[in-house]
Design an enzyme around this catalytic site. Structure first.
Site, PDB file in Angstrom:
ATOM      1  N   THR A 144      -1.963  -0.548   3.426  1.00 41.51           N
ATOM      2  CA  THR A 144      -2.674  -1.684   2.848  1.00 41.51           C
ATOM      3  C   THR A 144      -1.731  -2.871   2.621  1.00 41.51           C
ATOM      4  O   THR A 144      -0.551  -2.685   2.302  1.00 41.51           O
ATOM      5  CB  THR A 144      -3.348  -1.285   1.515  1.00 41.51           C
ATOM      6  OG1 THR A 144      -3.812  -2.456   0.849  1.00 41.51           O
ATOM      7  CG2 THR A 144      -2.409  -0.559   0.569  1.00 41.51           C
ATOM      8  N   SER A 179      -1.661  -1.058  -8.130  1.00 39.71           N
ATOM      9  CA  SER A 179      -2.494   0.025  -8.702  1.00 39.71           C
ATOM     10  C   SER A 179      -1.892   1.338  -8.226  1.00 39.71           C
ATOM     11  O   SER A 179      -1.114   1.360  -7.264  1.00 39.71           O
ATOM     12  CB  SER A 179      -3.945  -0.085  -8.206  1.00 39.71           C
ATOM     13  OG  SER A 179      -4.010   0.300  -6.835  1.00 39.71           O
ATOM     14  N   TYR A 181      -3.420   3.517  -6.634  1.00 43.60           N
ATOM     15  CA  TYR A 181      -3.885   3.643  -5.246  1.00 43.60           C
ATOM     16  C   TYR A 181      -2.914   2.951  -4.293  1.00 43.60           C
ATOM     17  O   TYR A 181      -2.459   3.530  -3.300  1.00 43.60           O
ATOM     18  CB  TYR A 181      -5.308   3.050  -5.078  1.00 43.60           C
ATOM     19  CG  TYR A 181      -5.546   2.611  -3.666  1.00 43.60           C
ATOM     20  CD1 TYR A 181      -5.766   3.550  -2.658  1.00 43.60           C
ATOM     21  CD2 TYR A 181      -5.478   1.258  -3.300  1.00 43.60           C
ATOM     22  CE1 TYR A 181      -5.917   3.156  -1.337  1.00 43.60           C
ATOM     23  CE2 TYR A 181      -5.630   0.864  -1.991  1.00 43.60           C
ATOM     24  CZ  TYR A 181      -5.847   1.815  -1.017  1.00 43.60           C
ATOM     25  OH  TYR A 181      -5.981   1.431   0.287  1.00 43.60           O
ATOM     26  N   HIS A 182      -2.605   1.663  -4.596  1.00 49.34           N
ATOM     27  CA  HIS A 182      -1.732   0.922  -3.689  1.00 49.34           C
ATOM     28  C   HIS A 182      -0.327   1.563  -3.634  1.00 49.34           C
ATOM     29  O   HIS A 182       0.292   1.607  -2.581  1.00 49.34           O
ATOM     30  CB  HIS A 182      -1.654  -0.557  -4.102  1.00 49.34           C
ATOM     31  CG  HIS A 182      -2.922  -1.335  -3.842  1.00 49.34           C
ATOM     32  ND1 HIS A 182      -3.871  -1.564  -4.816  1.00 49.34           N
ATOM     33  CD2 HIS A 182      -3.400  -1.920  -2.716  1.00 49.34           C
ATOM     34  CE1 HIS A 182      -4.871  -2.268  -4.304  1.00 49.34           C
ATOM     35  NE2 HIS A 182      -4.612  -2.505  -3.034  1.00 49.34           N
ATOM     36  N   LYS A 185      -0.060   4.424  -1.226  1.00 48.18           N
ATOM     37  CA  LYS A 185       0.138   3.994   0.173  1.00 48.18           C
ATOM     38  C   LYS A 185       1.605   3.649   0.425  1.00 48.18           C
ATOM     39  O   LYS A 185       2.113   3.847   1.524  1.00 48.18           O
ATOM     40  CB  LYS A 185      -0.739   2.771   0.473  1.00 48.18           C
ATOM     41  CG  LYS A 185      -2.231   3.041   0.383  1.00 48.18           C
ATOM     42  CD  LYS A 185      -2.753   3.647   1.664  1.00 48.18           C
ATOM     43  CE  LYS A 185      -4.259   3.754   1.674  1.00 48.18           C
ATOM     44  NZ  LYS A 185      -4.798   4.266   2.910  1.00 48.18           N
TER      45      LYS A 185
END
Ligand code: USQ
Length: 393
Positions: A144, A179, A181-182, A185
């Protein structure tokens, strides 16, 4: 080419499967149906109609005259990954089977752990299975743009040249995600670089911006929609704004709305992924693409939706600057490079302004479904209030 798509039931996975089938490739699909379950849990669902997985697979297979083999299971289970990798000798593996929501990862400790463990676990299983079973296959992995954050300098495509204390080197660009989530990645990216370094795996790591839209060439041709999420956890900015316009909810531009992100349409996302597959990383190569078309501020996106919505719906649409539930800079420099895909032959299909009209018209067709999920749209997940062990959601 034979391609395994991990996450075939998702927003991008499904659209990519249709493109591959249309172009005569063989598709193997893998999915745990995780997104369907998690979206239901927040009282929402896809606004576009998506049949259950077996029907979806058989309809698409029939339309394009080629069978999709489907494996139902979790890529975080190494036995499951080794099992399908042993059965399906493929040219490429597209890894989209990750928890993909920043807000979900910020709800609390349980969701943060789930995101980190799930995403890193799936990727590590996959690179081991590739090393053991398919060392020559090409891995196309979705990362991302959010891995880079919003530094006050230009963002290169993965690597940059740096001079420090009089010596020069080419190094991975520093990451500053926003976050769990980020960050998951970012950790994947580090693990992929290492897998490439020790075993020479061929890897394309795609830093993708925010994708929007309801359609691709194949969705137009078949009517087999991909999912379209609108709730505060699973829906993304542009798609949510279009639904807010249709439902008469003020558009939620978080904070001052000057935060900038790279955007690209679903059609262009699929074209870029196809380019990455057709022109794969070379033997022993790890490469990074920044995959987006143009960058816009949230205010600009909100204004495009307002203008298009007012002309289509014939009523006024409000933009509301609500308190930002996230912790992010809402005024910053933003200039990421995105040359490599253009060099490979990528041409953006249409302008974002044209796409907005199409999305709003599509949502109008499924307005009753959107109406059913109205209460899931307002922001509720606040980064600062992410709950620990004492008060889990
Ligand atoms: N935003 C609003 N209002 C909303 C929703 C979002 O102003 O109602 C703002 C957010 O504050 C943020 C920006 O829009 O600044 C993007 O948020 P988003 O929810 O559209 O996207 P994000 O959480 O960053 O994640 C999405 C996908 C993720 C992908 C990422 C690409 O869910 O899987 O990796 O976009 S990127 O943003 O480039 O990192």
């Amino acid at each position: 080419m034979k391609v395994i798509i991990l996450g075939i039931d998702g927003y991008i996975g499904w659209a990519l499967a249709l493109r591959l089938l249309r172009e005569g490739h063989e598709v193997v699909g893998v999915d745990s149906l995780y997104t369907r379950r998690r979206v239901e849990e927040v009282g929402s669902g896809s606004v576009t109609p998506i049949p259950e997985i077996n029907r979806r697979i058989s309809e698409a297979s029939k339309f394009y005259g080629s069978n999709i083999t489907f494996y139902h299971g979790d890529v975080n289970d190494p036995d499951f990954v080794y099992n399908f990798m042993e059965k399906e000798v493929s040219d490429a593996i597209v890894h989209l089977a990750e928890q993909r929501s920043a807000p979900y990862s910020m709800i609390g400790l349980r969701q943060a752990r789930e995101t980190l463990i799930q995403n890193m676990g799936g990727t590590i299983n996959l690179v081991y299975a590739m090393k053991d079973i398919a060392p020559k296959a090409h891995l196309l992995k979705l990362g991302t743009m959010g891995e880079y954050g919003t530094p006050n300098i230009d963002i290169p495509e993965g690597f940059f040249e740096i001079e420090y204390h009089g010596r020069r080197d080419t190094l991975p660009f520093p990451k500053f995600a926003g976050s769990w989530y980020h960050w998951s990645k970012v950790h994947d990216t580090n693990n992929l670089m290492f897998a490439n370094r020790v075993w020479g795996l061929r890897i394309t790591d795609v830093m993708q911006g925010v994708v929007y839209g309801t359609r691709t060439r194949e969705i137009n041709e078949t009517g087999f929609y991909t999912r379209f999420d609108i709730d505060e956890v699973w829906g993304t900015a542009m798609n949510r704004f279009c639904v807010q316009a249709v439902l008469g909810i003020p558009i939620t531009a978080y904070g001052k709305g000057d935060q900038r992100r790279g955007f690209l349409s679903l059609e262009d996302s699929i074209s870029c992924l196809m380019l990455g597959l057709e022109k794969p990383a070379g033997e022993g190569e790890y490469r990074v693409y920044n995959q987006f078309d143009e960058h816009y501020s949230i205010n600009e996106i909100a204004q495009f939706v307002k203008d298009a919505g007012e002309s289509i719906l014939g009523r006024s649409i409000e933009i509301s600057h609500v308190e930002n539930p996230r912790v992010e800079k809402d005024q910053h420099y933003y200039n990421p490079e995105h040359r490599k895909l253009r060099e490979l032959g990528y041409h953006p299909s249409r302008s974002l302004k044209e796409d907005v009209h199409e999305i709003i018209s599509d949502i109008q067709k499924f307005r009753d479904t959107a109406e059913k999920y109205r209460s899931s749209v307002a922001p509720k997940t606040y980064w600062k209030e992410s709950s620990g062990l004492r008060n889990q959601h």
